[in-house]
Motif scaffolding. Structure first.
Motif, PDB file in Angstrom:
ATOM      1  N   LEU A   1       0.829  -1.198   0.000  1.00 33.28           N
ATOM      2  CA  LEU A   1       0.000   0.000   0.000  1.00 33.28           C
ATOM      3  C   LEU A   1       0.871   1.258   0.000  1.00 33.28           C
ATOM      4  CD1 LEU A   1      -2.868  -0.952   2.510  1.00 33.28           C
ATOM      5  CD2 LEU A   1      -3.034  -0.693   0.025  1.00 33.28           C
ATOM      6  N   GLY A   2       1.970   1.195   0.766  1.00 34.76           N
ATOM      7  CA  GLY A   2       2.898   2.322   0.796  1.00 34.76           C
ATOM      8  C   GLY A   2       3.526   2.570  -0.563  1.00 34.76           C
ATOM      9  N   MET A   3       3.912   1.491  -1.231  1.00 35.32           N
ATOM     10  CA  MET A   3       4.494   1.621  -2.567  1.00 35.32           C
ATOM     11  C   MET A   3       3.475   2.188  -3.554  1.00 35.32           C
ATOM     12  SD  MET A   3       6.646  -1.973  -2.622  1.00 35.32           S
ATOM     13  CE  MET A   3       6.710  -2.051  -4.408  1.00 35.32           C
ATOM     14  N   PHE A   4       2.230   1.735  -3.433  1.00 39.15           N
ATOM     15  CA  PHE A   4       1.182   2.246  -4.308  1.00 39.15           C
ATOM     16  C   PHE A   4       0.964   3.738  -4.078  1.00 39.15           C
ATOM     17  CE2 PHE A   4      -3.366   3.155  -5.057  1.00 39.15           C
ATOM     18  CZ  PHE A   4      -3.428   2.867  -6.414  1.00 39.15           C
ATOM     19  N   GLY A   5       0.918   4.136  -2.795  1.00 37.34           N
ATOM     20  CA  GLY A   5       0.733   5.545  -2.459  1.00 37.34           C
ATOM     21  C   GLY A   5       1.903   6.392  -2.936  1.00 37.34           C
ATOM     22  N   SER A   6       3.122   5.883  -2.740  1.00 39.79           N
ATOM     23  CA  SER A   6       4.306   6.604  -3.203  1.00 39.79           C
ATOM     24  C   SER A   6       4.306   6.738  -4.714  1.00 39.79           C
ATOM     25  CB  SER A   6       5.574   5.874  -2.747  1.00 39.79           C
ATOM     26  OG  SER A   6       5.664   5.839  -1.346  1.00 39.79           O
ATOM     27  N   GLY A   7       3.891   5.663  -5.388  1.00 42.62           N
ATOM     28  CA  GLY A   7       3.828   5.702  -6.848  1.00 42.62           C
ATOM     29  C   GLY A   7       2.882   6.789  -7.338  1.00 42.62           C
ATOM     30  N   LEU A   8       1.737   6.939  -6.650  1.00 43.52           N
ATOM     31  CA  LEU A   8       0.782   7.983  -7.027  1.00 43.52           C
ATOM     32  C   LEU A   8       1.365   9.373  -6.799  1.00 43.52           C
ATOM     33  CD1 LEU A   8      -2.635   6.614  -5.673  1.00 43.52           C
ATOM     34  CD2 LEU A   8      -1.846   6.724  -8.045  1.00 43.52           C
TER      35      LEU A   8
ATOM     36  N   LEU B   1       3.455  14.364  -9.142  1.00 41.57           N
ATOM     37  CA  LEU B   1       4.533  15.350  -9.188  1.00 41.57           C
ATOM     38  C   LEU B   1       5.201  15.389 -10.561  1.00 41.57           C
ATOM     39  CD1 LEU B   1       6.236  14.882  -5.685  1.00 41.57           C
ATOM     40  CD2 LEU B   1       4.867  16.822  -6.484  1.00 41.57           C
ATOM     41  N   MET B   2       5.375  14.220 -11.186  1.00 43.03           N
ATOM     42  CA  MET B   2       5.978  14.197 -12.517  1.00 43.03           C
ATOM     43  C   MET B   2       5.063  14.873 -13.540  1.00 43.03           C
ATOM     44  SD  MET B   2       7.997  10.532 -12.895  1.00 43.03           S
ATOM     45  CE  MET B   2       6.599   9.511 -12.416  1.00 43.03           C
ATOM     46  N   THR B   3       3.746  14.657 -13.377  1.00 46.15           N
ATOM     47  CA  THR B   3       2.793  15.316 -14.267  1.00 46.15           C
ATOM     48  C   THR B   3       2.861  16.828 -14.095  1.00 46.15           C
ATOM     49  OG1 THR B   3       1.319  13.398 -14.145  1.00 46.15           O
ATOM     50  CG2 THR B   3       0.371  15.471 -14.925  1.00 46.15           C
ATOM     51  N   ALA B   4       2.914  17.270 -12.826  1.00 41.72           N
ATOM     52  CA  ALA B   4       3.016  18.701 -12.553  1.00 41.72           C
ATOM     53  C   ALA B   4       4.328  19.263 -13.093  1.00 41.72           C
ATOM     54  CB  ALA B   4       2.924  18.947 -11.048  1.00 41.72           C
ATOM     55  N   PHE B   5       5.397  18.466 -13.013  1.00 43.95           N
ATOM     56  CA  PHE B   5       6.698  18.895 -13.516  1.00 43.95           C
ATOM     57  C   PHE B   5       6.650  19.118 -15.027  1.00 43.95           C
ATOM     58  CE2 PHE B   5      10.996  17.337 -15.050  1.00 43.95           C
ATOM     59  CZ  PHE B   5      11.635  18.554 -14.833  1.00 43.95           C
ATOM     60  N   VAL B   6       6.052  18.181 -15.736  1.00 46.25           N
ATOM     61  CA  VAL B   6       5.952  18.292 -17.197  1.00 46.25           C
ATOM     62  C   VAL B   6       5.089  19.493 -17.585  1.00 46.25           C
ATOM     63  CG1 VAL B   6       5.087  17.179 -19.280  1.00 46.25           C
ATOM     64  CG2 VAL B   6       6.347  15.839 -17.591  1.00 46.25           C
ATOM     65  N   LEU B   7       3.970  19.676 -16.871  1.00 48.04           N
ATOM     66  CA  LEU B   7       3.063  20.774 -17.187  1.00 48.04           C
ATOM     67  C   LEU B   7       3.646  22.131 -16.829  1.00 48.04           C
ATOM     68  CD1 LEU B   7      -0.361  19.251 -16.047  1.00 48.04           C
ATOM     69  CD2 LEU B   7       0.542  19.455 -18.370  1.00 48.04           C
ATOM     70  N   SER B   8       4.621  22.151 -15.912  1.00 51.02           N
ATOM     71  CA  SER B   8       5.210  23.420 -15.485  1.00 51.02           C
ATOM     72  C   SER B   8       6.376  23.849 -16.361  1.00 51.02           C
ATOM     73  CB  SER B   8       5.693  23.313 -14.034  1.00 51.02           C
ATOM     74  OG  SER B   8       6.831  22.458 -13.949  1.00 51.02           O
ATOM     75  N   GLN B   9       6.689  23.050 -17.384  1.00 49.35           N
ATOM     76  CA  GLN B   9       7.839  23.356 -18.224  1.00 49.35           C
ATOM     77  C   GLN B   9       7.639  24.662 -18.987  1.00 49.35           C
ATOM     78  OE1 GLN B   9      10.783  21.745 -18.071  1.00 49.35           O
ATOM     79  NE2 GLN B   9       9.625  20.833 -16.408  1.00 49.35           N
ATOM     80  N   PRO B  10       8.728  25.427 -19.086  1.00 50.30           N
ATOM     81  CA  PRO B  10       8.659  26.665 -19.862  1.00 50.30           C
ATOM     82  C   PRO B  10       8.616  26.358 -21.349  1.00 50.30           C
ATOM     83  CG  PRO B  10      10.901  26.264 -19.148  1.00 50.30           C
ATOM     84  CD  PRO B  10      10.040  25.195 -18.514  1.00 50.30           C
ATOM     85  N   GLU B  11       8.705  27.391 -22.147  1.00 48.76           N
ATOM     86  CA  GLU B  11       8.646  27.190 -23.591  1.00 48.76           C
ATOM     87  C   GLU B  11       9.796  26.307 -24.044  1.00 48.76           C
ATOM     88  OE1 GLU B  11      10.646  31.140 -22.677  1.00 48.76           O
ATOM     89  OE2 GLU B  11       8.869  30.022 -22.043  1.00 48.76           O
ATOM     90  N   ALA B  12       9.620  25.648 -25.189  1.00 48.19           N
ATOM     91  CA  ALA B  12      10.613  24.710 -25.711  1.00 48.19           C
ATOM     92  C   ALA B  12      11.970  25.388 -25.877  1.00 48.19           C
ATOM     93  CB  ALA B  12      10.132  24.167 -27.060  1.00 48.19           C
ATOM     94  N   GLY B  13      12.999  24.654 -25.529  1.00 54.08           N
ATOM     95  CA  GLY B  13      14.355  25.147 -25.715  1.00 54.08           C
ATOM     96  C   GLY B  13      14.914  25.892 -24.513  1.00 54.08           C
ATOM     97  N   ARG B  14      14.098  26.102 -23.488  1.00 57.08           N
ATOM     98  CA  ARG B  14      14.563  26.869 -22.324  1.00 57.08           C
ATOM     99  C   ARG B  14      15.672  26.142 -21.578  1.00 57.08           C
ATOM    100  NH1 ARG B  14      11.856  30.868 -19.338  1.00 57.08           N
ATOM    101  NH2 ARG B  14      13.425  31.957 -18.094  1.00 57.08           N
ATOM    102  N   TYR B  15      15.647  24.806 -21.608  1.00 57.07           N
ATOM    103  CA  TYR B  15      16.647  24.006 -20.901  1.00 57.07           C
ATOM    104  C   TYR B  15      17.821  23.601 -21.803  1.00 57.07           C
ATOM    105  CZ  TYR B  15      14.203  23.312 -16.474  1.00 57.07           C
ATOM    106  OH  TYR B  15      13.622  23.486 -15.253  1.00 57.07           O
TER     107      TYR B  15
END
Length: 203
Positions: free
Chosen positions: A25-32, A37-51
């Motif tokens: 259950l802990g692994m499942f919760g951590s996975g979520l 957070l990864m989804t939020a990270f991708v959505l928070s990306q600036p315009e292409a080429g910034r990195y």
């Protein structure tokens, strides 16, 4: 027929040891958590080429190699225990622990590299997620490191007494503890590799 399969599936869950249930259950919760957070990270990306002006920290690359090796060493712990080889069990547990400590050190070095490139909490909003994702992963890994240290001490103590060693080897609970450690360690390995691939894609 379908009801029988579902019933059999539920029975397996009900028969799980409480520790196994808690860990899964802990692994499942951590996975979520990591997924959100990864989804939020991708959505928070600036315009292409910034990195494009940045390069992924070399320490993150090296730490990924270290974690892959540790996945192999953690996978050897339980087989050696089941073959009644306490010495080898202890060696591979110790090596896994040391590799985990090396990985942790490299993570801190990677954060310094990110800071040196100007990626910090005050810069790009998405830059904060690099620290957050790797930091939460390191926090989860710290729990496994502490648990590995406790298991190592227990093995060391039992090795001094033949009777204690026999009891240890005959106790299915001890086998379960080592098995849970190996499963959780591989889970953390997999999480980091997914994060690393995501970081590679962003850089």
């Amino acid at each position: 027929m379908q009801k029988e399969k579902n019933s059999h599936w539920f029975e397996k869950i009900e028969n799980l040891h409480p520790y196994r249930t808690i860990m899964y259950l802990g692994m499942f919760g951590s996975g979520l958590i990591f997924l959100f957070l990864m989804t939020a990270f991708v959505l928070s990306q600036p315009e292409a080429g910034r990195y494009d002006q940045f390069a992924i920290p070399k320490s993150f690359i090296i730490s990924s190699m270290v974690i892959i090796v540790s996945s192999f060493t953690s996978g050897r712990i339980l087989p050696y225990f089941n073959s009644n080889n306490i010495e080898k069990t202890k060696i591979y547990l110790l090596v896994t622990l040391l590799l985990g400590l090396l990985f942790s050190t490299l993570q801190f070095t990677g954060w310094r590299e990110l800071s040196g490139m100007g990626i910090d909490f005050r810069g790009l909003p998405s830059g904060s997620f690099l620290y957050l994702l790797s930091g939460i992963h390191l926090f989860h890994l710290a729990g496994a490191l502490i648990y590995a240290f406790v298991l190592l001490i227990q093995l060391q103590k039992s090795e001094k007494d033949p009777v204690s060693t026999l009891i240890l080897l005959a106790n299915p609970y001890e086998e379960m503890k080592l098995g849970l450690f190996s499963v959780y360690w591989k889970f953390m390995d997999a999480v980091w590799l997914v994060l690393f691939i995501l970081f590679l894609w962003m850089f």
